[in-house]
Design an enzyme around this catalytic site. Structure first.
Site, PDB file in Angstrom:
ATOM      1  CG  HIS A  51      83.597  50.656  52.970  1.00 26.74           C
ATOM      2  ND1 HIS A  51      83.974  49.978  51.843  1.00 26.74           N
ATOM      3  CD2 HIS A  51      82.295  50.993  52.788  1.00 26.74           C
ATOM      4  CE1 HIS A  51      82.930  49.871  51.031  1.00 26.74           C
ATOM      5  NE2 HIS A  51      81.903  50.480  51.585  1.00 26.74           N
ATOM      6  CB  CYS A  66      73.367  56.450  47.039  1.00 27.44           C
ATOM      7  SG  CYS A  66      73.743  54.945  46.132  1.00 27.44           S
TER       8      CYS A  66
HETATM    9  C1  PEP Z   1      78.977  53.138  45.566  1.00 25.69           C
HETATM   10  O1  PEP Z   1      79.626  52.233  45.035  1.00 25.69           O
HETATM   11  O2  PEP Z   1      79.065  54.340  45.229  1.00 25.69           O
HETATM   12  C2  PEP Z   1      78.038  52.838  46.657  1.00 25.69           C
HETATM   13  C3  PEP Z   1      77.192  53.742  47.109  1.00 25.69           C
HETATM   14  O3  PEP Z   1      78.104  51.613  47.248  1.00 25.69           O
HETATM   15  P1  PEP Z   1      79.287  51.144  48.240  1.00 25.69           P
HETATM   16  O4  PEP Z   1      80.117  52.346  48.590  1.00 25.69           O
HETATM   17  O5  PEP Z   1      78.618  50.533  49.414  1.00 25.69           O
HETATM   18  O6  PEP Z   1      80.018  50.149  47.400  1.00 25.69           O
END
Ligand code: PEP
Ligand code: MG
Length: 565
Positions: free
Chosen positions: A194, A490
């Site tokens: 993140h 996404c």
């Molecule tokens: C993913 O896992 O690619 C996603 C879009 O969700 P996050 O990054 O919030 O886990």
């Protein structure tokens, strides 16, 4: 900027946020070590030692207040909270008591007093337990003043600089001011952490996972060129390289909300958002809608389940930014690196494989019901077209149970994320229930490659260029086609312009990314026909390795070099 006479040296890491910038290095001071258990010399005045503690706490408080006044948004709130903690007499008076009663040296007394305060807060749980991080921050700052050590945390310099650190927590990254910190380099960290996602959202070039040997060569004031696209750091760059960086920085590309291939096949270019402010700036950046609203980002610091009213307010803020447009809302994705105290169990042995995301509805079905109720109310209050999906759907039973539940609240378009390999493998069955799917490539890669997305040491595995990941995305698209259901992406892969063409060639209809990536992805998409995307996809999935796939596709896209991508 003063250039050195030394010849340029190239160092490498993992480029996680694109862009080319040059500037002086400022290193983040190392953490403060635990002071030794030492006693005050009998000749020293204990009152004076106690006054030093008070004075140090005041210095820290004033410094933090000054930084808070210069910061914006969330960063400001965080700094103000820490300043309040520094001003709180609980810590200083208990440290002073230890000086008087046990003759502890002030820095040791502050350390121990902070330890007691942190355990007390931790035992209260919830919001209070989360303040233990602030206590440690204030403790380190007071000890730094008392021992005349460099202040820990982000350096504060008048000129823009390139931050060099061992690692940055997502909370530290969210605090970075892009006008001061023009790029960052860390020796640790993974590509889909993140922290990397936040760097991209801030539009800040970033390189992570360089290893200590690279970071150790970068000293305060050294001029470096950071290429966040390629993951290359040039120490002592020459004039030509600096000119090119400047030229690229001055080119402003925009997106007009008309994502398509060169031959006019629509590719929806959508934004990933976490709150109303992010949604508004995504709308300004031309996003054709929202492809991923991470609802858990609204509630990360909350000890208790938010009320339905609070949820309606948060969701309405995002939906209102996109009247008449699609907004894909993801139900709470709590767990692993995004724990929510009211929903996840912090003591699980393997949180990434545990009761997280949609699975929390097994234990707390009410939380999901409340969220769907709030979302239906927010939809009724705005003109956005809500599509709702659940994270980490793994089986056909889950796809059916979730979509039935969502529709029972009047949410007509209900789908799922595909981020567990089983969902991609069984897509043809799951699409009997799901109206659509969005592939979360960050988690899909983590689970296909069995590589923790936060670990820089496994970064070569943690990339959606892995042909195994691409083959699963193809399988998901092939499973959707007979049902006529759209599949989007996404995860971070959608923001990589070269990979984006491959995804479209595999059958992906929409790409959702940080709003800052929209112009680059759009420019590259408009340079290729749909048939060329299919050819690029074939090249990628027929490659034996991630590196081969990336190199083969990039070699066919000369526009990347022209745009400095
Ligand atoms: C993913 O896992 O690619 C996603 C879009 O969700 P996050 O990054 O919030 O886990
Ligand atoms: Mg995910």
């Amino acid at each position: 900027m003063a250039l050195s006479d030394a010849s340029p040296t190239s160092l490498s890491g993992i480029g996680v946020s694109p862009g080319l910038v040059a500037g002086p290095v400022a290193r983040m001071a190392p953490g403060i070590p635990e002071p030794e258990l030492a006693l005050i010399d009998a000749s020293r005045d204990l009152d004076k030692e106690c006054e030093r503690i008070e004075a140090a706490a005041q210095t820290v408080k004033k410094g933090l207040e000054l930084s808070a006044a210069q910061a914006k948004g969330e960063g400001r709130t965080l700094l103000e909270t820490t300043a309040q903690m520094a001003a709180d007499p609980t810590l200083t008076s208990s440290a002073q008591a230890m000086v008087r009663e046990r003759r502890l040296v002030p820095e040791r007394a502050v350390w121990e007093a902070a330890g007691t305060l942190a355990s007390m807060l931790a035992s209260l749980g919830g919001y209070m337990a989360e303040r233990t991080r602030d206590v440690a921050d204030v403790r380190d700052r007071i000890v730094a003043v008392l021992t005349d050590s460099p202040m820990p945390g982000i350096p504060m310099l008048p000129e823009p600089f390139i931050l060099v650190a061992e690692d940055l927590a997502p909370a530290d990254t969210a605090l970075l001011d892009p006008e001061k910190v023009i790029a960052f380099i860390t020796s640790e960290g993974g590509p889909t952490s993140h922290t990397a996602i936040l760097a991209r959202a801030l539009g800040m070039p970033a390189i992570v996972g360089t290893g200590a040997e690279v970071v150790d060569q970068l000293h305060d004031g050294d001029i470096v060129l950071v290429d966040g696209t390629k993951g290359v750091i040039t120490l002592n760059p020459d004039e030509g390289a600096l000119r090119r960086a400047k030229e690229l920085a001055s080119r402003v590309r925009v997106f007009n909300g008309d994502g398509a291939t060169k031959d006019g096949r629509e590719v929806q270019l959508l934004a990933n958002v976490g709150d109303a402010a992010g949604a508004r700036s995504a709308a300004e950046a031309g996003a054709m809608g929202v492809g991923l609203f991470r609802t858990e980002f609204c509630f990360l610091d909350q000890p208790d389940e938010p009320t339905i009213e609070a949820q309606v307010e948060a969701y309405t803020g995002v939906l209102a930014a996109f009247p008449g447009k699609k907004v894909v809302v993801r139900t709470l994705d709590a767990g692993a690196d995004k724990p929510l105290p009211f929903l996840t169990d912090a003591t699980e042995a393997n949180p990434a494989l545990g009761v997280r995301a949609y699975r929390t509805a097994r234990r707390d079905p009410d939380v999901l019901e409340h969220q769907l109720e709030a979302l239906a109310k927010a939809e009724a209050a705005t003109d956005a077209k809500v599509w709702v999906m659940a994270p980490m759907i793994s089986t056909a039973e889950e796809a059916k149970a979730f979509t039935d539940k969502a529709r029972s609240y009047g949410l007509k378009t209900a789908g799922m994320m595909i981020e567990v390999p089983s969902a991609a493998l069984m897509a043809d069955k799951l699409f009997e229930y799901a109206d659509f799917a969005s592939v979360g490539t960050n988690d899909l890669t983590q689970y296909v490659m069995a590589a923790d997305r936060l670990l820089s040491s496994l970064a070569d595995l943690s990339t959606a260029w892995q042909p195994a990941v691409l083959r699963l995305i193809k399988q998901a698209c092939d499973g959707a086609a007979p049902h006529g259901r759209p599949v989007g992406v996404c995860g971070e892969a959608a923001a990589d312009p070269a990979l984006a063409t491959v995804l479209v060639g595999l059958g992906v209809a929409s790409l959702s990314m940080t709003a800052r990536a929209l112009p680059d992805v759009d420019a590259v998409m408009k340079s290729v026909t749909f048939e060329e995307c299919q050819e690029l996809a074939r090249l990628a999935i027929d490659s034996a390795t991630a590196e081969d796939a990336r190199a083969a596709v990039r070699a066919k896209l000369p526009i990347l070099e022209e745009l400095g991508l």
